[in-house]
Enzyme design. Structure first.
Site, PDB file in Angstrom:
ATOM      1  N   CYS A 170     -17.834  10.327  36.015  1.00  0.00           N
ATOM      2  CA  CYS A 170     -16.845  11.170  36.688  1.00  0.00           C
ATOM      3  C   CYS A 170     -17.436  12.521  37.090  1.00  0.00           C
ATOM      4  O   CYS A 170     -17.928  13.264  36.234  1.00  0.00           O
ATOM      5  CB  CYS A 170     -15.658  11.382  35.747  1.00  0.00           C
ATOM      6  SG  CYS A 170     -14.466  12.606  36.336  1.00  0.00           S
ATOM      7  N   GLU A 208      -8.081  20.199  33.054  1.00  0.00           N
ATOM      8  CA  GLU A 208      -8.469  20.592  34.413  1.00  0.00           C
ATOM      9  C   GLU A 208      -9.906  21.100  34.357  1.00  0.00           C
ATOM     10  O   GLU A 208     -10.201  22.141  33.752  1.00  0.00           O
ATOM     11  CB  GLU A 208      -7.531  21.676  34.945  1.00  0.00           C
ATOM     12  CG  GLU A 208      -8.001  22.364  36.207  1.00  0.00           C
ATOM     13  CD  GLU A 208      -8.364  21.403  37.316  1.00  0.00           C
ATOM     14  OE1 GLU A 208      -9.497  21.512  37.841  1.00  0.00           O
ATOM     15  OE2 GLU A 208      -7.539  20.522  37.652  1.00  0.00           O
ATOM     16  N   PHE A 261      -4.155   9.319  32.958  1.00  0.00           N
ATOM     17  CA  PHE A 261      -5.011   9.554  31.798  1.00  0.00           C
ATOM     18  C   PHE A 261      -6.415   9.887  32.306  1.00  0.00           C
ATOM     19  O   PHE A 261      -7.251   9.009  32.477  1.00  0.00           O
ATOM     20  CB  PHE A 261      -5.033   8.326  30.897  1.00  0.00           C
ATOM     21  CG  PHE A 261      -3.660   7.826  30.531  1.00  0.00           C
ATOM     22  CD1 PHE A 261      -2.809   8.613  29.771  1.00  0.00           C
ATOM     23  CD2 PHE A 261      -3.221   6.591  30.978  1.00  0.00           C
ATOM     24  CE1 PHE A 261      -1.547   8.158  29.428  1.00  0.00           C
ATOM     25  CE2 PHE A 261      -1.958   6.131  30.642  1.00  0.00           C
ATOM     26  CZ  PHE A 261      -1.108   6.918  29.872  1.00  0.00           C
ATOM     27  N   THR A 262      -6.637  11.166  32.545  1.00  0.00           N
ATOM     28  CA  THR A 262      -7.867  11.587  33.206  1.00  0.00           C
ATOM     29  C   THR A 262      -8.885  12.176  32.230  1.00  0.00           C
ATOM     30  O   THR A 262      -8.555  12.531  31.099  1.00  0.00           O
ATOM     31  CB  THR A 262      -7.554  12.655  34.271  1.00  0.00           C
ATOM     32  OG1 THR A 262      -6.970  13.804  33.636  1.00  0.00           O
ATOM     33  CG2 THR A 262      -6.587  12.123  35.317  1.00  0.00           C
ATOM     34  N   VAL A 263     -10.109  12.269  32.690  1.00  0.00           N
ATOM     35  CA  VAL A 263     -11.167  13.024  32.023  1.00  0.00           C
ATOM     36  C   VAL A 263     -11.630  14.092  32.995  1.00  0.00           C
ATOM     37  O   VAL A 263     -11.517  13.911  34.213  1.00  0.00           O
ATOM     38  CB  VAL A 263     -12.351  12.105  31.620  1.00  0.00           C
ATOM     39  CG1 VAL A 263     -11.973  11.214  30.473  1.00  0.00           C
ATOM     40  CG2 VAL A 263     -12.866  11.284  32.804  1.00  0.00           C
ATOM     41  N   ARG A 289      -4.452  13.574  45.366  1.00  0.00           N
ATOM     42  CA  ARG A 289      -4.846  13.747  43.971  1.00  0.00           C
ATOM     43  C   ARG A 289      -3.768  14.505  43.200  1.00  0.00           C
ATOM     44  O   ARG A 289      -3.309  15.554  43.632  1.00  0.00           O
ATOM     45  CB  ARG A 289      -6.173  14.497  43.873  1.00  0.00           C
ATOM     46  CG  ARG A 289      -6.717  14.570  42.451  1.00  0.00           C
ATOM     47  CD  ARG A 289      -8.097  15.198  42.426  1.00  0.00           C
ATOM     48  NE  ARG A 289      -9.071  14.383  43.126  1.00  0.00           N
ATOM     49  CZ  ARG A 289      -9.673  13.314  42.610  1.00  0.00           C
ATOM     50  NH1 ARG A 289      -9.385  12.937  41.382  1.00  0.00           N
ATOM     51  NH2 ARG A 289     -10.544  12.626  43.317  1.00  0.00           N
TER      52      ARG A 289
END
Length: 363
Positions: A48, A169, A152-154, A17
């Site tokens: 998520c 984060e 491109f995270t949430v 990750r």
């Protein structure tokens, strides 16, 4: 949560990750990001687990009218997370008491029949981007940094004033929410809670450290493993640490039975000191997804939580049924549809299992 085009598997087939990029905070002494009502916005996926913990904390702290929310579509395609098209938006969407801008936390008996991956049901499949009417979460990242080149995270905690990302984060976002910087704006009807009391902070940090690596992220390391050897190692490790959680909760439950009687013991069941803490908040999103998704989709099928871990299941049912901040932020439609439709390498046909039914046993 990553978009599937950015999986970071190593040469031995193990899942790695990537670290989050934006790591700022909010405080009265900060040179830029100061607390204010309506200045900050949270971008999430209801599927998520990392985003889920921020929604839970936002609700527990009474910040639903302080920090707005936009919800991406449950289906993640090759370009990552997307919003509902702005032209498809409607007025007067359903409003959850926890501010999901139209996404209810209810589950249905058969949520998958006839639902396409490109379905556009305002307030059900997701929401628009309320601030810029963007089509993709990636556009927020490029607005914050035109040279951005990572995932491109949430979740994304966004500053509407400077129009940039404060933090992406989740573990740091929940500490920002819990820190007290927004307390003066919080809903007075919500009972104050400190999820990180100073006398328990070291114990919370210790639990978080091994839960994150071996349970929260462990299910991903099992599900995304690309060799039999790596998978077997990782799934065995997941259940070793789930058993460790079971042992902790068994001791806590037996102590609560002695103190309160069997009728009330389960309602006192938490990881530490008979009180809800950050450790519970960080564990819950993984355990609530375990039987509906991880058992099947990530091959974590040595046992179900319901069938093999009595006290962990009691803990889960206590949180889900006895605290609206957990119940109302858990959307099994998004959870099940996302995982089974968004990972074709894991589930090529995209068939979504109907069970378990009920998803969470009554308390």
């Amino acid at each position: 949560m990553t978009d599937r085009t950015k999986w970071a598997n190593s040469e031995d087939g193990s899942f790695k990750r990537q670290a989050s990029t934006f790591r700022d905070t909010i405080s009265p002494s900060h040179s830029v990001f100061k607390p204010a009502k309506g200045r900050y916005w949270l971008y999430v996926s209801l599927a998520c687990p990392w985003a889920h913990r921020t929604l839970i904390t936002r609700a527990l702290k009474g910040l639903t009218s302080v920090i707005g929310v936009s919800v991406v579509h449950w289906h993640m395609d090759t370009q990552g997370w997307r919003f509902l098209p702005y032209e498809e938006s409607t007025k007067g969407e359903y409003k959850s008491p926890y501010g999901f801008s139209g996404v209810p936390g209810e589950t249905h008996s058969n949520p998958t029949s006839g639902i396409r991956n490109d379905s556009v049901r305002p307030g059900v499949d997701g929401t628009i981007d309320h601030n810029y009417h963007y089509k993709r979460i990636s556009e927020l990242y490029y607005k914050a940094n035109p040279d951005y080149s990572a995932r491109f995270t949430v979740p994304v905690l966004w500053d509407l004033e400077t129009q940039t990302i404060v933090n992406n984060e989740s573990s740091e976002i929940i500490r920002i929410f819990n820190s007290g910087v927004f307390d003066e704006f919080a809903d007075p009807k919500v009972e104050p809670i400190d999820l990180l009391p100073s006398d328990l902070e070291s114990q919370i940090d210790e639990i978080n450290s091994w839960v994150y690596d071996n349970v929260n992220n462990g299910v991903y390391k099992s599900g995304f493993a690309e060799s039999q050897e790596v998978y077997e190692k990782q799934v065995s490790n997941v259940f070793e640490h789930v058993q460790k959680l079971e042992n902790i909760l068994r001791v806590n439950y037996e102590r609560a039975v002695d103190k309160y009687g069997e009728k009330d013991a389960a309602s006192k069941l938490f990881l530490l000191n008979e009180q809800l803490t950050e450790a519970d908040v960080r564990l819950y999103p993984t355990i609530v997804r375990f039987d509906p998704v991880y058992v099947q989709h990530f091959k974590c099928n040595l046992s179900t939580v319901r069938g093999g871990f009595k006290h962990l299941d009691l803990w889960l049912r206590n949180l889900y049924w006895n605290n609206d901040a957990f119940h109302e932020t858990t959307n099994f439609d998004h959870i099940k549809l996302h995982y089974t439709r968004s990972h074709p390498r894991v589930n090529p046909l995209g068939i979504t299992p109907l069970g378990p039914d009920p998803v969470i046993l009554p308390f």
